[in-house]
Design a protein around this motif. Structure first.
Motif, mmCIF file in Angstrom:
data_model
loop_
_atom_site.group_PDB
_atom_site.id
_atom_site.type_symbol
_atom_site.label_atom_id
_atom_site.label_comp_id
_atom_site.label_asym_id
_atom_site.label_seq_id
_atom_site.Cartn_x
_atom_site.Cartn_y
_atom_site.Cartn_z
ATOM 1 N N ASN A 51 0.812 -1.215 0.000
ATOM 2 C CA ASN A 51 0.000 0.000 0.000
ATOM 3 C C ASN A 51 0.848 1.269 0.000
ATOM 4 O OD1 ASN A 51 -2.358 -1.491 0.017
ATOM 5 N ND2 ASN A 51 -2.636 -1.350 2.218
ATOM 6 N N ASN A 52 1.989 1.240 0.662
ATOM 7 C CA ASN A 52 2.820 2.438 0.780
ATOM 8 C C ASN A 52 3.816 2.610 -0.355
ATOM 9 O OD1 ASN A 52 2.564 4.043 3.504
ATOM 10 N ND2 ASN A 52 2.116 1.910 3.971
ATOM 11 N N PHE A 53 4.257 1.498 -0.934
ATOM 12 C CA PHE A 53 5.323 1.595 -1.942
ATOM 13 C C PHE A 53 4.949 1.030 -3.307
ATOM 14 C CE2 PHE A 53 7.576 1.650 2.159
ATOM 15 C CZ PHE A 53 8.263 2.844 2.013
ATOM 16 N N GLY A 54 3.817 0.332 -3.417
ATOM 17 C CA GLY A 54 3.342 -0.125 -4.719
ATOM 18 C C GLY A 54 4.009 -1.362 -5.277
ATOM 19 N N PHE A 55 4.590 -2.197 -4.433
ATOM 20 C CA PHE A 55 5.135 -3.465 -4.893
ATOM 21 C C PHE A 55 4.947 -4.506 -3.798
ATOM 22 C CE2 PHE A 55 8.699 -1.136 -3.017
ATOM 23 C CZ PHE A 55 9.146 -2.040 -2.072
ATOM 24 N N LYS A 56 5.050 -5.763 -4.194
ATOM 25 C CA LYS A 56 4.885 -6.862 -3.243
ATOM 26 C C LYS A 56 6.244 -7.384 -2.811
ATOM 27 C CE LYS A 56 0.466 -8.548 -4.818
ATOM 28 N NZ LYS A 56 -0.455 -9.481 -4.231
ATOM 29 N N VAL A 57 6.296 -7.853 -1.586
ATOM 30 C CA VAL A 57 7.457 -8.582 -1.105
ATOM 31 C C VAL A 57 6.986 -9.992 -0.799
ATOM 32 C CG1 VAL A 57 8.753 -6.618 -0.216
ATOM 33 C CG2 VAL A 57 7.093 -7.742 1.244
ATOM 34 N N THR A 58 7.919 -10.920 -0.798
ATOM 35 C CA THR A 58 7.576 -12.322 -0.569
ATOM 36 C C THR A 58 8.243 -12.812 0.712
ATOM 37 O OG1 THR A 58 9.505 -13.163 -1.772
ATOM 38 C CG2 THR A 58 7.504 -12.709 -3.071
ATOM 39 N N GLY A 59 7.872 -13.997 1.112
ATOM 40 C CA GLY A 59 8.504 -14.614 2.273
ATOM 41 C C GLY A 59 9.999 -14.751 2.077
#
Length: 82
Positions: A51-59
């Motif tokens: 929501n804040n940076f516009g990309f996903k991170v994974t485990g």
């Protein structure tokens, strides 16, 4: 976006979303210990990052994260790559 802006934004949402005291957020402090993260909290953290940076991170992204500095570096690297 500069690294200082990224760090400020991260610290802001950690204080708001995870109700952590700003004084415990230090570059060499343990992210998991100070935020008392469980598996559901990591899911919340992923959503907040998106929501804040516009990309996903994974485990897998979190496997090498132990300190706030590690976390800042990961987010800044991904922001810079966008």
């Amino acid at each position: 976006m500069t690294k200082d802006i990224v760090i400020d934004k991260i610290n802001e949402f950690l204080v708001e979303e995870f109700e952590v005291d700003q004084s415990v957020i230090k570059p060499n402090a343990s992210l998991q210990d100070t935020l008392e993260l469980d598996s559901l909290d990591y899911v919340d953290l992923v959503v907040v990052i998106e929501n804040n940076f516009g990309f996903k991170v994974t485990g897998d992204d979190f496997k090498s994260i132990t300190t706030y500095q590690d976390f800042y570096d990961l987010i800044f690297e991904k922001v810079s790559a966008k």
